[in-house]
Write a protein that holds these residues in place. Structure first.
Motif, PDB file in Angstrom:
ATOM      1  N   ASP A   1       0.885  -1.211  -0.112  1.00 37.96           N
ATOM      2  CA  ASP A   1      -0.062   0.090   0.008  1.00 37.96           C
ATOM      3  C   ASP A   1       0.749   1.312  -0.085  1.00 37.96           C
ATOM      4  O   ASP A   1       0.592   2.194  -0.689  1.00 37.96           O
ATOM      5  N   ALA A   2       1.916   1.372   0.974  1.00 38.18           N
ATOM      6  CA  ALA A   2       2.776   2.378   0.794  1.00 38.18           C
ATOM      7  C   ALA A   2       3.559   2.486  -0.543  1.00 38.18           C
ATOM      8  O   ALA A   2       3.983   3.628  -0.880  1.00 38.18           O
ATOM      9  N   TYR A   3       3.963   1.426  -1.052  1.00 41.98           N
ATOM     10  CA  TYR A   3       4.393   1.499  -2.375  1.00 41.98           C
ATOM     11  C   TYR A   3       3.720   2.218  -3.497  1.00 41.98           C
ATOM     12  O   TYR A   3       4.119   2.934  -4.199  1.00 41.98           O
ATOM     13  N   VAL A   4       2.306   1.646  -3.527  1.00 46.30           N
ATOM     14  CA  VAL A   4       1.100   2.031  -4.341  1.00 46.30           C
ATOM     15  C   VAL A   4       1.130   3.814  -4.246  1.00 46.30           C
ATOM     16  O   VAL A   4       1.016   4.722  -5.025  1.00 46.30           O
ATOM     17  N   THR A   5       1.054   4.253  -2.879  1.00 46.24           N
ATOM     18  CA  THR A   5       0.949   5.604  -2.713  1.00 46.24           C
ATOM     19  C   THR A   5       2.125   6.371  -3.072  1.00 46.24           C
ATOM     20  O   THR A   5       1.833   7.586  -3.509  1.00 46.24           O
TER      21      THR A   5
ATOM     22  N   LEU B   1       4.402  10.420  -6.930  1.00 45.39           N
ATOM     23  CA  LEU B   1       5.529  10.812  -8.090  1.00 45.39           C
ATOM     24  C   LEU B   1       4.663  11.087  -9.117  1.00 45.39           C
ATOM     25  O   LEU B   1       5.018  11.461 -10.378  1.00 45.39           O
ATOM     26  N   GLY B   2       3.143  10.636  -9.191  1.00 49.52           N
ATOM     27  CA  GLY B   2       2.421  11.095 -10.481  1.00 49.52           C
ATOM     28  C   GLY B   2       2.521  10.110 -11.707  1.00 49.52           C
ATOM     29  O   GLY B   2       2.178  10.324 -12.731  1.00 49.52           O
ATOM     30  N   LEU B   3       2.832   8.670 -11.244  1.00 51.31           N
ATOM     31  CA  LEU B   3       2.830   7.868 -12.098  1.00 51.31           C
ATOM     32  C   LEU B   3       1.312   7.610 -12.646  1.00 51.31           C
ATOM     33  O   LEU B   3       0.375   7.554 -11.895  1.00 51.31           O
ATOM     34  N   ALA B   4       1.222   7.123 -13.751  1.00 44.34           N
ATOM     35  CA  ALA B   4      -0.145   6.946 -14.264  1.00 44.34           C
ATOM     36  C   ALA B   4      -0.825   5.868 -13.502  1.00 44.34           C
ATOM     37  O   ALA B   4       0.037   4.747 -13.378  1.00 44.34           O
ATOM     38  N   SER B   5      -2.100   5.683 -13.539  1.00 45.17           N
ATOM     39  CA  SER B   5      -2.620   4.390 -12.886  1.00 45.17           C
ATOM     40  C   SER B   5      -2.322   3.051 -13.483  1.00 45.17           C
ATOM     41  O   SER B   5      -2.494   2.083 -12.854  1.00 45.17           O
TER      42      SER B   5
ATOM     43  N   THR C   1       0.340   2.372 -15.060  1.00 41.09           N
ATOM     44  CA  THR C   1       1.708   2.110 -14.683  1.00 41.09           C
ATOM     45  C   THR C   1       1.672   1.282 -13.282  1.00 41.09           C
ATOM     46  O   THR C   1       2.123   0.399 -12.937  1.00 41.09           O
ATOM     47  N   ILE C   2       0.998   1.867 -12.602  1.00 43.81           N
ATOM     48  CA  ILE C   2       0.851   1.470 -10.939  1.00 43.81           C
ATOM     49  C   ILE C   2       0.325   0.057 -11.077  1.00 43.81           C
ATOM     50  O   ILE C   2       0.668  -0.746 -10.414  1.00 43.81           O
ATOM     51  N   LYS C   3      -0.666   0.016 -11.627  1.00 42.36           N
ATOM     52  CA  LYS C   3      -1.571  -1.415 -12.007  1.00 42.36           C
ATOM     53  C   LYS C   3      -0.641  -2.561 -12.339  1.00 42.36           C
ATOM     54  O   LYS C   3      -0.654  -3.731 -11.908  1.00 42.36           O
ATOM     55  N   ARG C   4       0.138  -2.130 -13.342  1.00 48.91           N
ATOM     56  CA  ARG C   4       1.012  -3.195 -13.887  1.00 48.91           C
ATOM     57  C   ARG C   4       2.085  -3.641 -12.903  1.00 48.91           C
ATOM     58  O   ARG C   4       2.506  -4.648 -12.747  1.00 48.91           O
ATOM     59  N   ARG C   5       2.788  -2.701 -12.301  1.00 47.59           N
ATOM     60  CA  ARG C   5       3.670  -2.657 -11.292  1.00 47.59           C
ATOM     61  C   ARG C   5       3.234  -3.625 -10.033  1.00 47.59           C
ATOM     62  O   ARG C   5       3.762  -4.581  -9.537  1.00 47.59           O
ATOM     63  N   VAL C   6       1.919  -3.307  -9.614  1.00 47.76           N
ATOM     64  CA  VAL C   6       1.406  -4.064  -8.677  1.00 47.76           C
ATOM     65  C   VAL C   6       1.131  -5.640  -9.016  1.00 47.76           C
ATOM     66  O   VAL C   6       1.336  -6.761  -8.398  1.00 47.76           O
ATOM     67  N   SER C   7       0.696  -5.467 -10.356  1.00 47.82           N
ATOM     68  CA  SER C   7       0.512  -6.753 -10.916  1.00 47.82           C
ATOM     69  C   SER C   7       1.652  -7.630 -10.883  1.00 47.82           C
ATOM     70  O   SER C   7       1.728  -8.876 -10.669  1.00 47.82           O
ATOM     71  N   ALA C   8       2.930  -7.155 -11.341  1.00 49.29           N
ATOM     72  CA  ALA C   8       4.098  -7.935 -11.043  1.00 49.29           C
ATOM     73  C   ALA C   8       4.496  -8.310  -9.817  1.00 49.29           C
ATOM     74  O   ALA C   8       4.846  -9.526  -9.911  1.00 49.29           O
ATOM     75  N   VAL C   9       4.126  -7.569  -8.922  1.00 49.36           N
ATOM     76  CA  VAL C   9       4.545  -7.836  -7.703  1.00 49.36           C
ATOM     77  C   VAL C   9       3.663  -8.968  -7.062  1.00 49.36           C
ATOM     78  O   VAL C   9       4.095 -10.086  -6.468  1.00 49.36           O
ATOM     79  N   ARG C  10       2.089  -9.055  -7.364  1.00 52.69           N
ATOM     80  CA  ARG C  10       1.439 -10.072  -7.199  1.00 52.69           C
ATOM     81  C   ARG C  10       1.776 -11.432  -7.914  1.00 52.69           C
ATOM     82  O   ARG C  10       1.780 -12.441  -7.043  1.00 52.69           O
TER      83      ARG C  10
END
Length: 91
Positions: free
Chosen positions: A52-56, A61-65, A67-76
């Motif tokens: 959650d802190a990583y997403v925040t 940083l203003g990353l596109a949603s 990009t955030i979803k893709r990065r979270v998907s990789a971690v999951r």
């Protein structure tokens, strides 16, 4: 761990080279973040609060949603792999 996972998704799951490269970049970015925020953290000790802190942080940083979803998907995805390998207890 990341390299083992990348080999797995490239060979066993049939992901394209481009997808594997994106996952690699995203996972290394997560590791860099965790080394800064919790240098003592291991894959098995990272919590949902850390994610959650990583997403925040990414949003701040203003990353596109996307990009955030893709990065979270990789971690999951790597956690799903590690759980299947009995390397972590939770996903």
């Amino acid at each position: 761990m990341i390299q083992e996972y990348l080999k797995h998704i490239g060979k066993n799951r049939g992901y394209s080279r481009n997808t594997v490269e994106c996952y690699e970049r995203d996972l290394h970015e997560f590791v860099r973040y965790m080394r800064t925020e919790r240098p003592d953290a291991r894959w098995s000790t990272i919590t949902a609060n850390d994610l959650d802190a990583y997403v925040t942080a990414m949003a701040d940083l203003g990353l596109a949603s996307a990009t955030i979803k893709r990065r979270v998907s990789a971690v999951r995805s790597i956690y799903t792999y590690m759980r299947g390998q009995h390397l972590v207890d939770m996903n």
